[in-house]
Design an enzyme around this catalytic site. Structure first.
Site, mmCIF file in Angstrom:
data_model
loop_
_atom_site.group_PDB
_atom_site.id
_atom_site.type_symbol
_atom_site.label_atom_id
_atom_site.label_comp_id
_atom_site.label_asym_id
_atom_site.label_seq_id
_atom_site.Cartn_x
_atom_site.Cartn_y
_atom_site.Cartn_z
ATOM 1 N N ASP A 11 51.189 76.372 21.345
ATOM 2 C CA ASP A 11 52.368 76.539 22.213
ATOM 3 C C ASP A 11 53.179 75.249 22.287
ATOM 4 O O ASP A 11 54.411 75.284 22.292
ATOM 5 C CB ASP A 11 51.940 76.959 23.627
ATOM 6 N N ARG B 258 43.713 70.559 30.295
ATOM 7 C CA ARG B 258 44.713 71.601 30.583
ATOM 8 C C ARG B 258 44.400 72.306 31.905
ATOM 9 O O ARG B 258 45.303 72.810 32.568
ATOM 10 C CB ARG B 258 44.762 72.599 29.412
ATOM 11 N N ARG C 47 35.536 79.508 24.585
ATOM 12 C CA ARG C 47 36.591 78.979 23.701
ATOM 13 C C ARG C 47 36.046 77.933 22.735
ATOM 14 O O ARG C 47 36.447 77.881 21.572
ATOM 15 C CB ARG C 47 37.745 78.426 24.533
ATOM 16 N N ARG D 70 51.825 85.228 34.693
ATOM 17 C CA ARG D 70 51.355 84.074 35.477
ATOM 18 C C ARG D 70 52.548 83.425 36.171
ATOM 19 O O ARG D 70 53.694 83.577 35.704
ATOM 20 C CB ARG D 70 50.695 83.038 34.551
#
Ligand SMILES: Nc1ncnc2c1ncn2[C@@H]1O[C@H](COP(=O)(O)OP(=O)(O)OP(=O)(O)O)[C@@H](O)[C@H]1O
Length: 286
Positions: free
Chosen positions: A106, A225, A236, A131
């Site tokens: 991103d 993050r 992840r 969100r």
């Protein structure tokens, strides 16, 4: 005095008769010029007055301006010069950007968006709830699970997947519409999505794998993050370990190293530029 002598001497060398070198160096000299060389057949140095005459004649023989020269070249060749592009414009490109979670997909895409307006960044449809701060139609097209499954039934998605419990998919119409306008298309997908797209698009799209410089750097980025809890982080990280094995199925790998975001973005831009300059262009049909 010295300058005058040296000028005269160099002209004498060039105009030396029967020198194959002189003929090779002046293959398109006009007949008139060769006559001038012949005129100075003697091996004695050319008198200074005569050498300055040669230069004057040379200047006078030149066409008056560029337009006249172009016209006269066209007349000699028997056809007008063509101003159309020598090569056809490059095909619109589909660029698939993928990589493990947290690697910076991103972030890189956000920067690319700022630097290139010839790119269209496809907005993915998702069934996950919006969100805070996200905008419908900009970050994602937010739809319900039922609406998403209807899109699947109508074959409206190029690729879709269930990612961490939510559906995500790429609407075909958006790609078609922007390719028709001449845009290059950027698709941002996870590794699983890239695999599916490779199966569908083959070599007609270019696949870029975004990597961190090390596993440690990737984990630190995910932790900083602060969008995943401990369990989600574990999933992840485990997935990222497995995903690195898939790099071999990509065309390019771009390392997005800590604090080197600009270099990574530049490298992605270079990939796009190189692809646009390819003689054998990729040709994607959606
Ligand atoms: N080159 C970089 N140096 C330092 N931090 C970076 C760099 N690139 C990205 N980051 C940071 O790393 C974090 C993860 O980036 P980002 O959200 O873009 O990853 P992602 O690959 O899109 O993740 P996901 O697939 O989970 O959505 C962000 O906090 C971002 O600011």
């Amino acid at each position: 005095m010295f300058r005058r002598l040296s000028t005269s001497f160099s002209l004498y060398i060039i105009s030396k008769p029967k020198s194959p070198f002189a003929l090779q160096r002046n293959p398109i000299k006009s007949e008139k010029q060769y006559q001038r060389f012949d005129h100075s057949l003697s091996l004695t140095p050319t008198p200074l007055v005569f050498s300055s005459n040669i230069r004057m004649n040379h200047t006078q023989a030149a066409p008056v301006n560029k337009i006249e020269l172009l016209r006269s070249l066209e007349a000699s060749l028997g056809h007008a010069f063509d101003s159309n592009p020598v090569c056809p414009p490059p095909n619109p490109l589909i660029i698939v950007i993928s990589g493990p979670s947290g690697v910076g997909k991103d972030t890189v895409i956000k920067k690319l968006r700022e630097s290139r307006d010839s790119l269209h960044f496809v907005v993915t449809a998702t069934s996950r709830p919006m969100r805070p701060g996200e905008v419908n139609g900009k970050d994602y097209f937010f739809v319900s699970k039922e609406e998403f499954l209807q899109m699947v039934d109508k074959n409206e998605l190029l690729e879709y997947a269930l990612v961490y419990g939510d559906y995500k998919g790429i609407p075909k119409t958006q790609i078609r519409e922007y390719m028709a306008k001449g845009y290059d298309i950027v698709l941002r997908v996870d590794i699983q999505g890239a695999r599916t797209l490779r199966r569908i698009l083959g070599d007609s799209a270019v696949f870029v794998f975004l990597a961190a410089e090390s596993e440690m750097a990737l984990v630190e980025r995910l932790v900083e993050r602060k969008t995943e809890n401990r369990e989600e982080l574990l999933v992840r990280i485990a997935t990222a370990r497995e995903e690195v094995q898939h790099v071999k199925n990509f065309d390019y790998v771009v390392v997005n190293a800590e604090g080197k975001l600009d270099s990574a973005v530049k490298l992605v831009e270079s990939v796009i530029d190189a692809e646009k300059a390819k003689v054998r262009q990729r040709s994607a049909v959606i």
